[in-house]
Design a protein around this motif. Structure first.
Motif, PDB file in Angstrom:
ATOM      1  N   SER A   1       0.645  -1.235   0.186  1.00 27.08           N
ATOM      2  CA  SER A   1      -0.077  -0.003   0.071  1.00 27.08           C
ATOM      3  C   SER A   1       0.868   1.330  -0.099  1.00 27.08           C
ATOM      4  O   SER A   1       0.343   2.366   0.015  1.00 27.08           O
ATOM      5  CB  SER A   1      -0.986  -0.030   1.280  1.00 27.08           C
ATOM      6  OG  SER A   1      -0.223   0.300   2.653  1.00 27.08           O
ATOM      7  N   GLU A   2       2.024   1.258   0.007  1.00 24.07           N
ATOM      8  CA  GLU A   2       3.014   2.359   0.240  1.00 24.07           C
ATOM      9  C   GLU A   2       4.136   2.445  -0.557  1.00 24.07           C
ATOM     10  O   GLU A   2       4.935   3.193  -0.555  1.00 24.07           O
ATOM     11  CB  GLU A   2       3.440   2.588   1.653  1.00 24.07           C
ATOM     12  CG  GLU A   2       2.363   2.624   2.583  1.00 24.07           C
ATOM     13  CD  GLU A   2       2.802   3.013   4.228  1.00 24.07           C
ATOM     14  OE1 GLU A   2       2.521   3.969   4.673  1.00 24.07           O
ATOM     15  OE2 GLU A   2       3.681   2.338   4.568  1.00 24.07           O
TER      16      GLU A   2
ATOM     17  N   ASP B   1       3.263  11.132   6.681  1.00 18.32           N
ATOM     18  CA  ASP B   1       2.136  11.323   6.111  1.00 18.32           C
ATOM     19  C   ASP B   1       2.062  12.448   5.092  1.00 18.32           C
ATOM     20  O   ASP B   1       1.067  12.412   4.427  1.00 18.32           O
ATOM     21  CB  ASP B   1       0.952  11.169   7.065  1.00 18.32           C
ATOM     22  CG  ASP B   1       0.765  10.068   7.909  1.00 18.32           C
ATOM     23  OD1 ASP B   1       1.451   8.854   7.246  1.00 18.32           O
ATOM     24  OD2 ASP B   1       0.313   9.934   8.891  1.00 18.32           O
ATOM     25  N   ARG B   2       3.233  13.069   5.015  1.00 16.74           N
ATOM     26  CA  ARG B   2       2.959  14.301   4.074  1.00 16.74           C
ATOM     27  C   ARG B   2       4.172  14.289   3.160  1.00 16.74           C
ATOM     28  O   ARG B   2       4.621  15.595   2.667  1.00 16.74           O
ATOM     29  CB  ARG B   2       2.714  15.724   4.748  1.00 16.74           C
ATOM     30  CG  ARG B   2       4.090  15.868   5.703  1.00 16.74           C
ATOM     31  CD  ARG B   2       3.859  17.459   6.346  1.00 16.74           C
ATOM     32  NE  ARG B   2       2.575  17.413   7.474  1.00 16.74           N
ATOM     33  CZ  ARG B   2       1.433  18.212   6.813  1.00 16.74           C
ATOM     34  NH1 ARG B   2       1.437  18.769   5.628  1.00 16.74           N
ATOM     35  NH2 ARG B   2       0.627  18.221   7.598  1.00 16.74           N
TER      36      ARG B   2
ATOM     37  N   ALA C   1       2.599   7.395   2.100  1.00 18.15           N
ATOM     38  CA  ALA C   1       1.375   6.894   2.804  1.00 18.15           C
ATOM     39  C   ALA C   1       0.351   6.586   1.825  1.00 18.15           C
ATOM     40  O   ALA C   1       0.128   7.012   0.734  1.00 18.15           O
ATOM     41  CB  ALA C   1       1.000   8.053   3.707  1.00 18.15           C
ATOM     42  N   PRO C   2      -0.595   5.528   2.241  1.00 14.70           N
ATOM     43  CA  PRO C   2      -1.533   4.843   1.428  1.00 14.70           C
ATOM     44  C   PRO C   2      -2.495   6.071   0.932  1.00 14.70           C
ATOM     45  O   PRO C   2      -2.768   6.084  -0.392  1.00 14.70           O
ATOM     46  CB  PRO C   2      -2.435   3.923   2.491  1.00 14.70           C
ATOM     47  CG  PRO C   2      -1.189   3.596   3.310  1.00 14.70           C
ATOM     48  CD  PRO C   2      -0.408   4.811   3.609  1.00 14.70           C
ATOM     49  N   GLN C   3      -2.905   6.936   1.551  1.00 17.79           N
ATOM     50  CA  GLN C   3      -3.738   8.163   1.143  1.00 17.79           C
ATOM     51  C   GLN C   3      -3.173   8.782  -0.176  1.00 17.79           C
ATOM     52  O   GLN C   3      -3.732   9.269  -1.090  1.00 17.79           O
ATOM     53  CB  GLN C   3      -4.412   8.726   2.228  1.00 17.79           C
ATOM     54  CG  GLN C   3      -3.360   9.901   2.562  1.00 17.79           C
ATOM     55  CD  GLN C   3      -2.466   9.264   3.843  1.00 17.79           C
ATOM     56  OE1 GLN C   3      -2.454   8.220   4.003  1.00 17.79           O
ATOM     57  NE2 GLN C   3      -1.948  10.416   4.502  1.00 17.79           N
ATOM     58  N   LEU C   4      -1.712   8.993  -0.208  1.00 18.71           N
ATOM     59  CA  LEU C   4      -1.122   9.458  -1.148  1.00 18.71           C
ATOM     60  C   LEU C   4      -0.880   8.667  -2.395  1.00 18.71           C
ATOM     61  O   LEU C   4      -1.102   8.961  -3.658  1.00 18.71           O
ATOM     62  CB  LEU C   4       0.276  10.213  -0.713  1.00 18.71           C
ATOM     63  CG  LEU C   4      -0.117  11.453   0.242  1.00 18.71           C
ATOM     64  CD1 LEU C   4       1.423  11.802   0.718  1.00 18.71           C
ATOM     65  CD2 LEU C   4      -0.705  12.528  -0.493  1.00 18.71           C
TER      66      LEU C   4
ATOM     67  N   ARG D   1      -2.390   6.072  -3.416  1.00 22.08           N
ATOM     68  CA  ARG D   1      -3.661   5.753  -4.119  1.00 22.08           C
ATOM     69  C   ARG D   1      -3.759   6.597  -5.311  1.00 22.08           C
ATOM     70  O   ARG D   1      -4.106   6.020  -6.451  1.00 22.08           O
ATOM     71  CB  ARG D   1      -4.723   5.501  -3.225  1.00 22.08           C
ATOM     72  CG  ARG D   1      -4.934   4.255  -2.547  1.00 22.08           C
ATOM     73  CD  ARG D   1      -6.236   4.178  -1.835  1.00 22.08           C
ATOM     74  NE  ARG D   1      -6.486   5.135  -1.114  1.00 22.08           N
ATOM     75  CZ  ARG D   1      -6.342   5.166   0.533  1.00 22.08           C
ATOM     76  NH1 ARG D   1      -5.591   4.206   0.893  1.00 22.08           N
ATOM     77  NH2 ARG D   1      -6.591   6.429   1.158  1.00 22.08           N
ATOM     78  N   VAL D   2      -3.468   7.774  -5.140  1.00 23.08           N
ATOM     79  CA  VAL D   2      -3.961   8.887  -6.035  1.00 23.08           C
ATOM     80  C   VAL D   2      -2.632   8.954  -7.338  1.00 23.08           C
ATOM     81  O   VAL D   2      -2.871   8.944  -8.359  1.00 23.08           O
ATOM     82  CB  VAL D   2      -3.727  10.275  -5.495  1.00 23.08           C
ATOM     83  CG1 VAL D   2      -3.851  11.279  -6.624  1.00 23.08           C
ATOM     84  CG2 VAL D   2      -4.892  10.524  -4.611  1.00 23.08           C
TER      85      VAL D   2
END
Length: 385
Positions: A85-86, A219-220, A244-247, A249-250
């Motif tokens: 995921s990363e 995370d940034r 981080a996963p939220q970044l 994924r995009v």
């Protein structure tokens, strides 16, 4: 035609390399080694072509390589990354930068850039609709100027591009500068896109610290690496993104519509290479440091004011003390035309307010090539250059 790209000049790297070809010059401009790269890694890639899988691999990269990247960074930088995921595999570091910029930057977003900067940054930012805001770095130390950086930040500032170790200036940034960037990113809710492709090419006991490892940046931060730079296999174009996963994924969605995937045999070989012993990486650094010293000491003996290289494949010379009535570009063009040695003017890494007295030489060459270049440069100095 899109003016972001249509109006771009030929890159200085291609221009100087073409001049080197035109004048049959030694090319110490563009940064590529003149040996074929580690044989065991190349043989691994060859075997994977003949005996391995040659159809589309996973868009994210083969699991074997993603795990190897995570393991490698856990060992070298104490980063705990989830390989599924990363970690994302890209077709080179530049594609990783493009995936990050096009995936994150929106119209009107301001992105801090620290020139001298890789020439891909600004066109990609503009293609995404962003606005590059420049915070100028200066020789000989090229440190981050806190006052200028804070002055450049506005409510529209969303990202910063940070290259460490820094090409072309050959600086390995100390923790003090990294902590400054981390504080500012957290104060202003800025995401850092970190071009760290030279992370293994450091000298004199200096160690690269990734910004993502600084407290508060996990995370940034988008961390970008390159197997081409790590192993001296620049033509392979295998890069990677850690975030981080939220970044991630995009960024994966952006990557999907750029190159989609990367040659599977090269991925297999890079996974093998990343698992090599510490001794391998330290020997590679030592060999490059020896070449750095050979060129740097030779240039210094000729009277060129050398700025010591802390990392990358490059060493820079500040022409200002020589009292020449030339810019760095004029000097570089004269060197290649009259004395058959190609360099790169560092002013090409600025869009405005350029430093115009520094030139860059590449030292990842065989001893005989460096020695011949120095002999030619000796004649240039004796000839008044």
């Amino acid at each position: 035609m899109n003016p972001v790209f249509a109006d771009l000049p030929v890159t200085i790297f291609e221009a100087m390399s073409q001049l080197a070809r035109d004048h049959n010059a030694i090319n110490l401009g563009q940064g590529f080694p003149d040996d074929p790269g580690p044989e065991d890694i190349r043989l691994k890639a060859a075997d994977a072509i003949v005996n391995g899988y040659n159809q589309y691999p996973s868009m994210m990269g083969i699991p074997e390589l993603r795990q190897a990247i995570a393991t490698h960074y856990r060992h070298w930088h104490h980063l705990d990354l989830d390989p599924m995921s990363e970690v994302l595999v890209t077709s080179g570091g530049t594609e990783a930068i493009a995936s990050a910029v096009l995936g994150l930057v929106q119209a009107g977003d301001e992105v801090i850039v620290f020139p001298p900067a890789y020439d891909a940054y600004n066109p990609l930012i503009r293609a995404a609709g962003g606005v590059a805001k420049f915070v100028r770095l200066e020789p000989p130390h090229w440190r981050i100027p806190e006052e200028a950086l804070r002055a450049a930040i506005t409510p529209k500032t969303k990202y910063l591009m940070f290259n460490n170790p820094l090409n072309p200036a050959a600086v390995v940034y100390p923790r003090e500068d990294l902590e400054l960037l981390a504080r500012i990113c957290q104060e202003h809710n800025i995401i850092a896109i970190c071009d760290e492709v030279w992370e293994h090419v450091t000298f004199d006991g200096l160690e690269h610290t990734p910004l993502i490892a600084i407290p508060g940046m996990r995370d940034r931060t988008v961390k970008i690496g390159s197997a081409g730079k790590i192993f001296g296999l620049t033509g392979w174009k295998v890069g990677f993104i850690c975030a981080a996963p939220q970044l991630l994924r995009v960024l994966a969605k952006s990557h999907q519509f750029l190159t989609f995937t990367t040659a599977p045999n090269l991925q297999v070989a890079v996974a093998y290479g990343l698992g090599k012993s510490d001794d391998y990486f330290m020997r590679a650094r030592a060999e490059l440091a020896r070449s750095r010293d050979r060129l740097s000491n030779g240039l210094a003996s000729l009277g060129f004011p050398v700025i010591k290289s802390q990392g990358t494949y490059f060493v820079t010379v500040d022409l200002k003390p020589l009292g020449l009535n030339e810019t760095d570009e004029q000097f570089s063009r004269r060197l290649v035309a009259d004395y058959k040695v190609a360099s790169v003017p560092v002013s090409a890494f600025y869009e405005s307010d350029a430093v115009t007295s520094v030139i860059r030489f590449c030292f990842c060459k065989k001893d005989a090539v460096i020695d011949e270049a120095l002999e030619r440069l000796t004649r240039a100095v004796r000839g008044g250059g």
